[in-house]
Design a protein around this motif. Structure first.
Motif, PDB file in Angstrom:
ATOM      1  N   SER A  18       0.853  -1.188   0.000  1.00 17.98           N
ATOM      2  CA  SER A  18       0.000   0.000   0.000  1.00 17.98           C
ATOM      3  C   SER A  18       0.894   1.246   0.000  1.00 17.98           C
ATOM      4  O   SER A  18       2.047   1.184   0.432  1.00 17.98           O
ATOM      5  N   PRO A  19       0.378   2.377  -0.457  1.00 16.06           N
ATOM      6  CA  PRO A  19       1.196   3.606  -0.476  1.00 16.06           C
ATOM      7  C   PRO A  19       1.712   4.003   0.903  1.00 16.06           C
ATOM      8  O   PRO A  19       2.718   4.695   1.007  1.00 16.06           O
ATOM      9  N   ASP A  20       1.032   3.568   1.948  1.00 15.53           N
ATOM     10  CA  ASP A  20       1.456   3.892   3.309  1.00 15.53           C
ATOM     11  C   ASP A  20       1.937   2.655   4.047  1.00 15.53           C
ATOM     12  O   ASP A  20       1.779   2.555   5.268  1.00 15.53           O
ATOM     13  N   CYS A  21       2.525   1.732   3.332  1.00 12.57           N
ATOM     14  CA  CYS A  21       2.995   0.482   3.953  1.00 12.57           C
ATOM     15  C   CYS A  21       3.758   0.792   5.252  1.00 12.57           C
ATOM     16  O   CYS A  21       4.722   1.555   5.241  1.00 12.57           O
ATOM     17  N   PRO A  22       3.332   0.202   6.367  1.00 15.38           N
ATOM     18  CA  PRO A  22       3.910   0.563   7.661  1.00 15.38           C
ATOM     19  C   PRO A  22       5.012  -0.390   8.145  1.00 15.38           C
ATOM     20  O   PRO A  22       5.466  -0.291   9.276  1.00 15.38           O
ATOM     21  N   LEU A  23       5.440  -1.332   7.305  1.00 20.48           N
ATOM     22  CA  LEU A  23       6.205  -2.473   7.806  1.00 20.48           C
ATOM     23  C   LEU A  23       7.653  -2.170   8.210  1.00 20.48           C
ATOM     24  O   LEU A  23       8.243  -2.911   8.978  1.00 20.48           O
ATOM     25  N   CYS A  24       8.248  -1.121   7.662  1.00 14.93           N
ATOM     26  CA  CYS A  24       9.648  -0.798   8.009  1.00 14.93           C
ATOM     27  C   CYS A  24       9.691   0.583   8.679  1.00 14.93           C
ATOM     28  O   CYS A  24       9.688   1.610   7.987  1.00 14.93           O
ATOM     29  N   PRO A  25       9.725   0.622  10.004  1.00 14.82           N
ATOM     30  CA  PRO A  25       9.596   1.915  10.712  1.00 14.82           C
ATOM     31  C   PRO A  25      10.615   2.966  10.276  1.00 14.82           C
ATOM     32  O   PRO A  25      10.276   4.136  10.112  1.00 14.82           O
ATOM     33  N   ARG A  26      11.854   2.561  10.055  1.00 16.32           N
ATOM     34  CA  ARG A  26      12.879   3.534   9.660  1.00 16.32           C
ATOM     35  C   ARG A  26      12.551   4.141   8.289  1.00 16.32           C
ATOM     36  O   ARG A  26      12.691   5.344   8.069  1.00 16.32           O
ATOM     37  N   ASN A 115      12.129  -3.349  -7.727  1.00 15.56           N
ATOM     38  CA  ASN A 115      13.229  -3.241  -6.763  1.00 15.56           C
ATOM     39  C   ASN A 115      13.044  -4.244  -5.630  1.00 15.56           C
ATOM     40  O   ASN A 115      11.909  -4.581  -5.265  1.00 15.56           O
ATOM     41  N   ALA A 116      14.172  -4.695  -5.079  1.00 18.40           N
ATOM     42  CA  ALA A 116      14.118  -5.620  -3.952  1.00 18.40           C
ATOM     43  C   ALA A 116      13.467  -4.957  -2.741  1.00 18.40           C
ATOM     44  O   ALA A 116      12.796  -5.615  -1.945  1.00 18.40           O
ATOM     45  N   PRO A 122      17.508   5.665   3.557  1.00 18.93           N
ATOM     46  CA  PRO A 122      18.533   6.690   3.759  1.00 18.93           C
ATOM     47  C   PRO A 122      19.876   6.217   3.207  1.00 18.93           C
ATOM     48  O   PRO A 122      20.228   5.037   3.340  1.00 18.93           O
ATOM     49  N   GLN A 123      20.600   7.115   2.598  1.00 11.71           N
ATOM     50  CA  GLN A 123      21.919   6.814   1.992  1.00 11.71           C
ATOM     51  C   GLN A 123      21.869   5.656   0.993  1.00 11.71           C
ATOM     52  O   GLN A 123      22.895   5.013   0.726  1.00 11.71           O
ATOM     53  N   ASN A 124      20.692   5.382   0.472  1.00 14.79           N
ATOM     54  CA  ASN A 124      20.548   4.305  -0.512  1.00 14.79           C
ATOM     55  C   ASN A 124      20.956   2.945   0.044  1.00 14.79           C
ATOM     56  O   ASN A 124      21.354   2.053  -0.701  1.00 14.79           O
ATOM     57  N   LYS A 125      20.870   2.787   1.374  1.00 16.74           N
ATOM     58  CA  LYS A 125      21.316   1.536   2.005  1.00 16.74           C
ATOM     59  C   LYS A 125      20.191   0.941   2.849  1.00 16.74           C
ATOM     60  O   LYS A 125      20.002   1.335   4.006  1.00 16.74           O
ATOM     61  N   PRO A 126      19.471  -0.024   2.321  1.00 17.04           N
ATOM     62  CA  PRO A 126      18.463  -0.686   3.152  1.00 17.04           C
ATOM     63  C   PRO A 126      19.143  -1.613   4.169  1.00 17.04           C
ATOM     64  O   PRO A 126      20.199  -2.189   3.888  1.00 17.04           O
ATOM     65  N   ALA A 127      18.532  -1.734   5.339  1.00 16.36           N
ATOM     66  CA  ALA A 127      19.029  -2.675   6.345  1.00 16.36           C
ATOM     67  C   ALA A 127      18.576  -4.088   5.964  1.00 16.36           C
ATOM     68  O   ALA A 127      17.580  -4.252   5.251  1.00 16.36           O
ATOM     69  N   SER A 128      19.306  -5.068   6.461  1.00 17.36           N
ATOM     70  CA  SER A 128      18.968  -6.446   6.066  1.00 17.36           C
ATOM     71  C   SER A 128      17.541  -6.802   6.485  1.00 17.36           C
ATOM     72  O   SER A 128      16.822  -7.489   5.757  1.00 17.36           O
ATOM     73  N   GLY A 129      17.106  -6.299   7.648  1.00 13.18           N
ATOM     74  CA  GLY A 129      15.740  -6.575   8.084  1.00 13.18           C
ATOM     75  C   GLY A 129      14.712  -5.964   7.136  1.00 13.18           C
ATOM     76  O   GLY A 129      13.641  -6.543   6.902  1.00 13.18           O
ATOM     77  N   GLU A 130      15.037  -4.803   6.571  1.00 14.83           N
ATOM     78  CA  GLU A 130      14.115  -4.153   5.628  1.00 14.83           C
ATOM     79  C   GLU A 130      14.046  -4.937   4.310  1.00 14.83           C
ATOM     80  O   GLU A 130      12.972  -5.069   3.707  1.00 14.83           O
ATOM     81  N   ILE A 131      15.182  -5.455   3.901  1.00 16.12           N
ATOM     82  CA  ILE A 131      15.195  -6.273   2.673  1.00 16.12           C
ATOM     83  C   ILE A 131      14.331  -7.518   2.891  1.00 16.12           C
ATOM     84  O   ILE A 131      13.530  -7.893   2.022  1.00 16.12           O
TER      85      ILE A 131
END
Ligand code: SF4
Length: 223
Positions: A18-26, A115-116, A122-131
């Protein structure tokens, strides 16, 4: 046919958040920050571009802040898109003029781009948990396409997420530019990411990128 019955995900999962997907807080916090700063930008999970039944799925890392996050179309508006879409046009996977604008009329032909990680990090670097958290959308995109004949991963992070989405082990399919992994019915092709950094430093030349597409085109019976 799903690509892999071993894939650790639901067949019924949504292909688009969804446009407001809440799953990755950062990433939600970053999204809200940029919605406030640039209310005219897209600033939401960027959906897959191209037909849902394309033979080729191209998987990048994540939207660029001033690229896809601004325009709402993968790889549109930053340097990586210049090389990617020029190459797609050259190999007949896209038709029209790429003008770094989602309203440029460019049409993908038998290819789709995603995209994965669907939100800009931020800084074009997703965290492993976000991936990991975003992978069900990638898995669903793969599974929802019964005509898929190849996946091209741009860079190691995209590669690793695709391998996991297919239910395979990373040690059985190490990332290498130009490699083709036959993990299942669908081959996985690897390329270095077509980022400005990689092309400026010579890690990826235009000819290296073309060679990957020549191989894919040949395997898909297009040349
Ligand atoms: S990166 Fe994916 S899972 Fe995370 S908030 Fe964005 S759309 Fe949702």
């Amino acid at each position: 046919m799903p690509i892999s019955s071993a894939a650790p995900h639901s067949q019924a999962a949504a292909t688009e958040p969804s446009p407001d997907c809440p799953l990755c807080p950062r990433l939600v916090e970053f999204r809200e920050e940029w919605r406030a700063k640039e209310p005219d930008w897209f600033n939401a999970p960027v959906p897959t571009f191209g037909p849902a039944d394309a033979s080729l799925l191209i998987v990048g890392l994540a939207p660029g802040l001033r690229g896809a996050n601004r325009t709402g179309r993968p790889f549109t508006g930053d340097f990586a898109g210049d090389l990617l879409y020029a190459t797609l046009i050259e190999f007949g996977f896209a038709q029209g003029d790429y003008r770094a604008d989602p309203n440029d009329g460019l049409v993908l032909k038998d290819a789709a781009v995603t995209n994965a990680v669907r939100c800009v990090p931020p800084q074009n670097k997703p965290a492993s948990g976000e991936i990991n958290t975003c992978r069900p959308f990638l898995s669903a995109t793969i599974d929802a396409n019964p005509r898929l004949k190849g996946i091209l991963a741009l860079g190691r992070i995209a590669h690793d997420s695709v391998v996991k989405a297919l239910g395979a082990r990373l040690r059985d399919a190490p990332f290498a530019h130009g490699a083709v992994h036959r993990l299942d019915e669908i081959p996985l092709y690897d390329s270095y990411h077509c980022s400005r950094y990689n092309t400026n430093t010579g890690v990826l030349t235009e000819e290296m990128f073309r060679a990957v597409f020549r191989r894919i085109s040949a395997d898909l019976g297009r040349s």
